[in-house]
Design a protein around this motif. Structure first.
Motif, short mmCIF file in Angstrom:
data_model
loop_
_atom_site.label_atom_id
_atom_site.label_comp_id
_atom_site.label_asym_id
_atom_site.label_seq_id
_atom_site.Cartn_x
_atom_site.Cartn_y
_atom_site.Cartn_z
N ARG A 112 0.81 -1.21 0.00
CA ARG A 112 0.00 0.00 0.00
C ARG A 112 0.85 1.27 0.00
O ARG A 112 0.41 2.30 -0.45
N THR A 113 2.05 1.20 0.51
CA THR A 113 2.90 2.39 0.60
C THR A 113 4.08 2.22 -0.36
O THR A 113 4.44 1.10 -0.73
N PRO A 114 4.72 3.32 -0.71
CA PRO A 114 5.91 3.21 -1.56
C PRO A 114 7.00 2.34 -0.93
O PRO A 114 7.68 1.59 -1.63
N ILE A 115 7.16 2.40 0.39
CA ILE A 115 8.17 1.57 1.05
C ILE A 115 7.83 0.09 0.87
O ILE A 115 8.69 -0.72 0.54
N GLU A 116 6.56 -0.26 1.06
CA GLU A 116 6.13 -1.65 0.87
C GLU A 116 6.30 -2.08 -0.59
O GLU A 116 6.52 -3.26 -0.87
N GLN A 117 6.18 -1.16 -1.52
CA GLN A 117 6.33 -1.48 -2.93
C GLN A 117 7.79 -1.78 -3.28
O GLN A 117 8.08 -2.43 -4.28
N GLY A 118 8.70 -1.30 -2.47
CA GLY A 118 10.13 -1.51 -2.74
C GLY A 118 10.65 -0.48 -3.74
O GLY A 118 9.97 0.47 -4.09
N GLU A 119 11.85 -0.69 -4.19
CA GLU A 119 12.50 0.22 -5.14
C GLU A 119 12.25 -0.25 -6.58
O GLU A 119 13.13 -0.13 -7.44
N LYS A 120 11.09 -0.76 -6.86
CA LYS A 120 10.81 -1.39 -8.15
C LYS A 120 10.89 -0.41 -9.33
O LYS A 120 11.46 -0.74 -10.36
N LEU A 121 10.34 0.77 -9.19
CA LEU A 121 10.36 1.74 -10.29
C LEU A 121 11.79 2.25 -10.52
O LEU A 121 12.26 2.31 -11.66
N TYR A 122 12.47 2.59 -9.45
CA TYR A 122 13.87 3.02 -9.57
C TYR A 122 14.71 1.92 -10.23
O TYR A 122 15.50 2.18 -11.15
N SER A 123 14.53 0.70 -9.79
CA SER A 123 15.30 -0.42 -10.32
C SER A 123 15.01 -0.63 -11.81
O SER A 123 15.92 -0.89 -12.59
N ARG A 124 13.77 -0.51 -12.18
CA ARG A 124 13.40 -0.68 -13.60
C ARG A 124 14.10 0.38 -14.45
O ARG A 124 14.64 0.08 -15.51
N LEU A 125 14.09 1.62 -13.97
CA LEU A 125 14.70 2.71 -14.73
C LEU A 125 16.22 2.59 -14.78
O LEU A 125 16.83 2.69 -15.84
N VAL A 126 16.85 2.41 -13.63
CA VAL A 126 18.31 2.46 -13.54
C VAL A 126 18.95 1.10 -13.79
O VAL A 126 19.84 0.98 -14.63
N GLU A 175 17.71 -1.64 -15.07
CA GLU A 175 17.38 -2.31 -16.33
C GLU A 175 17.67 -1.39 -17.53
O GLU A 175 18.58 -1.65 -18.30
N HIS A 176 16.90 -0.32 -17.67
CA HIS A 176 17.10 0.56 -18.84
C HIS A 176 18.46 1.23 -18.82
O HIS A 176 19.19 1.21 -19.82
N GLY A 177 18.81 1.84 -17.71
CA GLY A 177 20.08 2.54 -17.63
C GLY A 177 21.25 1.61 -17.88
O GLY A 177 22.19 1.95 -18.60
N LYS A 178 21.21 0.44 -17.28
CA LYS A 178 22.29 -0.53 -17.45
C LYS A 178 22.41 -0.97 -18.92
O LYS A 178 23.52 -1.06 -19.45
N SER A 179 21.29 -1.23 -19.57
CA SER A 179 21.31 -1.66 -20.98
C SER A 179 21.90 -0.57 -21.88
O SER A 179 22.72 -0.85 -22.76
N ILE A 180 21.48 0.66 -21.65
CA ILE A 180 21.99 1.78 -22.46
C ILE A 180 23.48 1.94 -22.22
O ILE A 180 24.27 2.14 -23.15
N LYS A 181 23.90 1.83 -20.95
CA LYS A 181 25.32 1.96 -20.61
C LYS A 181 26.15 0.86 -21.28
O LYS A 181 27.26 1.11 -21.76
N GLN A 182 25.62 -0.35 -21.34
CA GLN A 182 26.33 -1.45 -22.00
C GLN A 182 26.52 -1.16 -23.49
O GLN A 182 27.60 -1.41 -24.03
N VAL A 183 25.48 -0.64 -24.14
CA VAL A 183 25.59 -0.29 -25.56
C VAL A 183 26.64 0.80 -25.74
O VAL A 183 27.48 0.74 -26.65
#
Length: 187
Positions: free
Chosen positions: A135-149, A151-159
């Protein structure tokens, strides 16, 4: 409109219709005839609803806001996402929450020229919460940050790293990406 004729036709229709849909025996009808009959009934229902609405002296509102309608909620979330400031993808600070995001491209890579430096995102996505009942952002975890940085950020950095090591002159760079994100409460 001949209301007497319409009333008589409706009375006749009611006499031949069964009281319960489970009493309808369609075993003697082909699939094509059933489909045609169903289409005719749907057309009749639509026209009868229009006539019924016309008989009511009180008009319905043109717009009814229904917050339980997924399309309405989706539009609200999309509009709210567009109100968020854009941030450089490569320098996001860690944050809690799950939700939706959009990635934007600012660089000069030819394949992305049509949307370069525009409000048209190169990608739109979502990150689900760590626990569906969070119900809260803390309970949701760092999922959105992780997806952005992560996953996407890491893939772009690898390229980018590969292109530099291969001495390519044109390639995408993490510094050329911005994002908007919106933490959305789950449950």
């Amino acid at each position: 409109m001949d209301f007497d004729g319409l009333s008589e036709a409706l009375r006749g229709l009611l006499e031949v219709l069964p009281d319960d849909s489970s009493m309808v025996d369609v075993s003697g009808l082909t699939a094509q005839r059933r489909k045609r009959l169903r289409t005719l009934i749907q057309q009749a229902v639509t026209r009868l609803e229009a006539v019924s609405t016309g008989l009511d002296p009180v008009r319905l509102p043109q717009i009814v806001f229904d917050p339980s309608d997924p399309d309405v909620v989706g539009r609200l979330i999309g509009d709210t996402l567009l109100e968020q400031p854009r941030s450089p993808l490569g320098s996001l600070a860690r944050f809690y929450g799950s939700g939706v995001y959009a990635l934007y491209y600012l660089g000069d890579f030819p394949a992305y020229a049509p949307i370069r430096c525009s409000d048209t995102p190169i990608y739109v996505g979502k990150a689900d919460p760590a626990a569906q009942d969070a119900r809260t952002p803390i309970e949701q975890g760092e999922k959105l940050y992780s997806r952005l940085v992560a996953e996407h950020g890491k893939s772009i950095k690898q390229v980018e790293e590969y292109a530099r090591s291969a001495n390519l002159t044109r390639f995408i760079k993490l510094a050329d990406f911005e994002c908007r994100y919106l933490v959305v409460r789950s449950a």
